[in-house]
Design a protein around this motif. Structure first.
Motif, PDB file in Angstrom:
ATOM      1  N   TYR A  16      67.955  85.053 -48.170  1.00  0.00           N
ATOM      2  CA  TYR A  16      68.151  83.878 -48.474  1.00  0.00           C
ATOM      3  C   TYR A  16      67.694  82.676 -49.521  1.00  0.00           C
ATOM      4  O   TYR A  16      67.310  81.581 -50.095  1.00  0.00           O
ATOM      5  CB  TYR A  16      68.670  83.140 -47.253  1.00  0.00           C
ATOM      6  CG  TYR A  16      70.044  83.288 -46.666  1.00  0.00           C
ATOM      7  CD1 TYR A  16      70.910  83.393 -47.346  1.00  0.00           C
ATOM      8  CD2 TYR A  16      70.045  84.353 -45.057  1.00  0.00           C
ATOM      9  CE1 TYR A  16      72.502  83.791 -46.621  1.00  0.00           C
ATOM     10  CE2 TYR A  16      70.592  84.481 -45.135  1.00  0.00           C
ATOM     11  CZ  TYR A  16      72.634  84.519 -45.732  1.00  0.00           C
ATOM     12  OH  TYR A  16      73.218  84.993 -45.142  1.00  0.00           O
ATOM     13  N   ALA A  50      69.748  86.959 -55.968  1.00  0.00           N
ATOM     14  CA  ALA A  50      69.698  86.255 -54.145  1.00  0.00           C
ATOM     15  C   ALA A  50      71.103  86.917 -53.948  1.00  0.00           C
ATOM     16  O   ALA A  50      71.207  87.525 -52.873  1.00  0.00           O
ATOM     17  CB  ALA A  50      69.410  84.716 -54.132  1.00  0.00           C
ATOM     18  N   PHE A  51      72.304  86.602 -54.862  1.00  0.00           N
ATOM     19  CA  PHE A  51      73.416  87.461 -54.318  1.00  0.00           C
ATOM     20  C   PHE A  51      73.691  88.580 -54.008  1.00  0.00           C
ATOM     21  O   PHE A  51      74.156  88.352 -53.162  1.00  0.00           O
ATOM     22  CB  PHE A  51      74.623  86.167 -55.315  1.00  0.00           C
ATOM     23  CG  PHE A  51      76.320  87.138 -54.863  1.00  0.00           C
ATOM     24  CD1 PHE A  51      76.062  86.471 -53.193  1.00  0.00           C
ATOM     25  CD2 PHE A  51      76.313  87.491 -56.033  1.00  0.00           C
ATOM     26  CE1 PHE A  51      77.750  86.858 -53.282  1.00  0.00           C
ATOM     27  CE2 PHE A  51      77.816  88.779 -55.317  1.00  0.00           C
ATOM     28  CZ  PHE A  51      78.539  87.689 -54.354  1.00  0.00           C
ATOM     29  N   LEU A  90      69.620  83.123 -58.580  1.00  0.00           N
ATOM     30  CA  LEU A  90      71.367  83.095 -57.628  1.00  0.00           C
ATOM     31  C   LEU A  90      71.795  84.286 -57.893  1.00  0.00           C
ATOM     32  O   LEU A  90      72.408  84.757 -56.782  1.00  0.00           O
ATOM     33  CB  LEU A  90      71.551  81.676 -58.235  1.00  0.00           C
ATOM     34  CG  LEU A  90      71.065  80.171 -57.739  1.00  0.00           C
ATOM     35  CD1 LEU A  90      72.559  79.281 -58.400  1.00  0.00           C
ATOM     36  CD2 LEU A  90      71.369  80.224 -55.937  1.00  0.00           C
ATOM     37  N   SER A 130      65.256  83.688 -52.176  1.00  0.00           N
ATOM     38  CA  SER A 130      65.222  82.854 -53.140  1.00  0.00           C
ATOM     39  C   SER A 130      65.841  82.383 -53.586  1.00  0.00           C
ATOM     40  O   SER A 130      66.447  81.529 -54.708  1.00  0.00           O
ATOM     41  CB  SER A 130      65.098  84.524 -54.360  1.00  0.00           C
ATOM     42  OG  SER A 130      66.314  85.463 -53.182  1.00  0.00           O
ATOM     43  N   GLY A 131      67.406  82.375 -52.907  1.00  0.00           N
ATOM     44  CA  GLY A 131      69.122  81.496 -53.421  1.00  0.00           C
ATOM     45  C   GLY A 131      68.480  80.069 -53.448  1.00  0.00           C
ATOM     46  O   GLY A 131      68.726  79.629 -53.988  1.00  0.00           O
TER      47      GLY A 131
END
Length: 60
Positions: free
Chosen positions: A32, A26-27, A23, A34-35
Motif C-alpha cells: 500500500y 504495488a499491485f 502502481l 508504494s501504491g
C-alpha cells in the motif's frame, strides 16, 4: 481526450510512466505504501504539467 494528448510533453510522460510502473509493482506485491506514493506521483505529475512547475519545466 484530444486536448490532453496535445498537451503531453516529455517530462509528463516520464513522470506518468514512473508512477504507472510503481502502481503495477504495488499491485503485484500488495504494497500500500508504494501504491499510495505512485498515486501521489501521478497527481503531482498532472498538477506540475498544468502549472509548469518543478524540475523539467523550469530551472532546478
Amino acid at each position: 481526450m484530444r486536448k490532453f494528448i496535445s498537451k503531453l510533453d516529455l517530462t509528463l510522460i516520464f513522470r506518468l510512466s514512473l508512477s504507472l510502473f510503481m502502481l503495477v509493482a504495488a499491485f503485484r506485491q500488495s504494497d500500500y505504501v508504494s501504491g499510495a506514493f505512485g498515486l501521489f506521483l501521478a497527481f503531482y505529475a498532472l498538477l506540475a504539467a498544468k502549472y509548469k512547475v518543478g524540475c523539467g519545466y523550469n530551472k532546478c
